[in-house]
Scaffold this motif. Structure first.
Motif, mmCIF file in Angstrom:
data_model
loop_
_atom_site.group_PDB
_atom_site.id
_atom_site.type_symbol
_atom_site.label_atom_id
_atom_site.label_comp_id
_atom_site.label_asym_id
_atom_site.label_seq_id
_atom_site.Cartn_x
_atom_site.Cartn_y
_atom_site.Cartn_z
ATOM 1 N N GLU A 1 0.810 -1.207 0.000
ATOM 2 C CA GLU A 1 0.000 0.000 0.000
ATOM 3 C C GLU A 1 0.852 1.269 0.000
ATOM 4 N N GLY A 2 2.130 1.105 0.255
ATOM 5 C CA GLY A 2 2.997 2.271 0.299
ATOM 6 C C GLY A 2 2.905 3.042 1.594
ATOM 7 N N ARG A 3 2.479 2.376 2.670
ATOM 8 C CA ARG A 3 2.376 3.062 3.964
ATOM 9 C C ARG A 3 3.752 3.552 4.417
ATOM 10 N N MET A 4 3.783 4.759 4.905
ATOM 11 C CA MET A 4 4.975 5.388 5.483
ATOM 12 C C MET A 4 6.092 5.597 4.473
ATOM 13 N N SER A 5 5.870 5.313 3.213
ATOM 14 C CA SER A 5 6.943 5.459 2.228
ATOM 15 C C SER A 5 7.311 6.923 2.020
ATOM 16 N N ALA A 6 6.320 7.795 1.884
ATOM 17 C CA ALA A 6 6.623 9.223 1.759
ATOM 18 C C ALA A 6 7.137 9.784 3.078
ATOM 19 N N ALA A 7 6.600 9.296 4.194
ATOM 20 C CA ALA A 7 7.004 9.806 5.507
ATOM 21 C C ALA A 7 8.480 9.537 5.765
ATOM 22 N N LEU A 8 8.987 8.375 5.349
ATOM 23 C CA LEU A 8 10.400 8.073 5.555
ATOM 24 C C LEU A 8 11.282 8.991 4.715
ATOM 25 N N HIS A 9 10.802 9.379 3.543
ATOM 26 C CA HIS A 9 11.552 10.352 2.739
ATOM 27 C C HIS A 9 11.588 11.707 3.440
ATOM 28 N N TYR A 10 10.425 12.136 3.918
ATOM 29 C CA TYR A 10 10.349 13.458 4.546
ATOM 30 C C TYR A 10 10.956 13.473 5.946
ATOM 31 N N ALA A 11 11.178 12.303 6.535
ATOM 32 C CA ALA A 11 11.837 12.252 7.838
ATOM 33 C C ALA A 11 13.270 12.757 7.773
ATOM 34 N N THR A 12 13.841 12.817 6.562
ATOM 35 C CA THR A 12 15.202 13.339 6.418
ATOM 36 C C THR A 12 15.269 14.835 6.717
ATOM 37 N N ALA A 13 14.128 15.472 6.979
ATOM 38 C CA ALA A 13 14.148 16.873 7.410
ATOM 39 C C ALA A 13 14.960 17.033 8.687
ATOM 40 N N TRP A 14 14.998 15.982 9.515
ATOM 41 C CA TRP A 14 15.730 16.050 10.779
ATOM 42 C C TRP A 14 17.233 15.938 10.581
ATOM 43 N N LEU A 15 17.683 15.809 9.336
ATOM 44 C CA LEU A 15 19.115 15.825 9.067
ATOM 45 C C LEU A 15 19.675 17.242 9.037
ATOM 46 N N LEU A 16 18.788 18.243 9.057
ATOM 47 C CA LEU A 16 19.258 19.627 9.013
ATOM 48 C C LEU A 16 20.170 19.973 10.187
ATOM 49 N N PRO A 17 19.825 19.612 11.449
ATOM 50 C CA PRO A 17 20.773 19.894 12.545
ATOM 51 C C PRO A 17 22.094 19.143 12.392
ATOM 52 N N VAL A 18 22.054 17.937 11.794
ATOM 53 C CA VAL A 18 23.297 17.197 11.560
ATOM 54 C C VAL A 18 24.162 17.946 10.557
ATOM 55 N N THR A 19 23.527 18.513 9.528
ATOM 56 C CA THR A 19 24.258 19.315 8.552
ATOM 57 C C THR A 19 24.869 20.543 9.211
#
Length: 313
Positions: free
Chosen positions: A194-212
């Protein structure tokens, strides 16, 4: 619509929105490859995030999407039912590129630098240059500590910059693929495809901003080491630089982990325990393993390369 256009429309090949499997109309009840329902209303929906809307209009929505993720609250449940799209994949790739640059910055402050006393200057390999040296006030060498010299090798730094970035980008992309694969496997068979959480895992990379941001702070470290070694009037403690960078990166890591936990709580009741368990333990272990493989694996490669080319100190 003309008769010819109608015939072409009937012959037009369609795709399953879940797995991309091609089929000709009329659409079957379920996809023959992944069993995704094609004629009934799907459980998951299309990507309708602010970034997807801006992406479809040819605009930029990266910062708006980052705020949408950070301050979304109950939007996580809505996001969990969105299927991955070209917009979500692009958002993920951009963030992974920034992450790879941040990790590369860390290696550039670790690899190619060496601090030693002047007596070691005759033992170093090719390409080493002096960046800073401690002033020596005279006196007996037996009583006083020898002045230290900070060396840097541009050749090693160049190799490290290229290899670290490419390997970081490949491993981070592989990590996202593995996360999606494991999350799909943790769902019950009835919910797979069904593609559950597939887009959410992509957008979860927003939390990489503090790592950057932490990677950007790390770039100050060579200047800090030079100020310490050279005894400058204004000294920046290199350990303090690493602490500040580590705190910034830790914010992204911890908040990203909380986001994955909240995402796991949106799974169907039958498989929620498995999904949450993976998000709590499996996902951090996978990401930590990838990071350790990148760091220590490349350090071994750099040592071998320096020895092969005669660049070691």
């Amino acid at each position: 619509m003309t008769l010819a256009q109608a015939e072409r429309s009937e012959r037009k090949v369609q795709r399953c929105p879940a797995c991309g499997h091609r089929f000709s109309p009329p659409a079957p009840v379920n996809c023959t490859l992944c069993a995704y329902p094609l004629t009934g209303p799907p459980t998951t929906g299309m990507d309708s995030t602010p970034y997807a809307q801006a992406y479809s209009e040819g605009g930029r929505g990266g910062w708006a999407m980052t705020k949408w993720i950070a301050f979304g609250g109950e939007r996580v449940r809505h996001l969990a039912l969105m299927r991955a799209s070209s917009a979500s994949r692009r958002y993920c790739i951009v963030n992974l590129v920034w992450l790879s640059l941040a990790l590369t910055a860390f290696h550039l402050t670790e690899v190619g630098w060496h601090e030693a006393d002047p007596q070691a200057s005759g033992e170093r390999g090719n390409g080493w240059v002096t960046v800073a040296s401690a002033p020596f006030a005279g006196g007996s060498l037996e009583q006083d500590r020898l002045p230290h010299v900070l060396w840097w090798n541009a050749r090693i730094a160049g190799v490290a910059a290229g290899l670290s970035f490419v390997v970081a980008l490949l491993l981070s992309g592989l990590a996202v693929v593995l996360l999606r694969t494991f999350v799909e496997a943790m769902h019950s068979e009835a919910y797979r495809g069904e593609g559950r959480m597939s887009a959410a895992l992509h957008y979860a990379t927003a939390w990489l901003l503090p790592v950057t941001l932490g990677g950007a702070i790390v770039l100050i470290r060579p200047l800090a080491r030079a100020s310490e070694t050279g005894g400058w009037s204004v000294t920046v403690p290199s350990q303090m630089v690493m602490i500040v960078a580590g705190v910034a990166a830790s914010v992204g890591v911890v908040m990203g982990w909380f986001f994955l936990l909240r995402l796991g709580m949106t799974a169907p009741v039958k498989c929620r325990g498995r999904v949450v368990g993976f998000m709590a333990i499996g996902a951090p272990a996978l990401l930590a393993g990838m990071t350790l493989l990148w760091h220590f694996g490349l350090l071994v490669v750099y040592d071998q390369l320096m020895e092969s080319f005669g660049w070691q100190f």
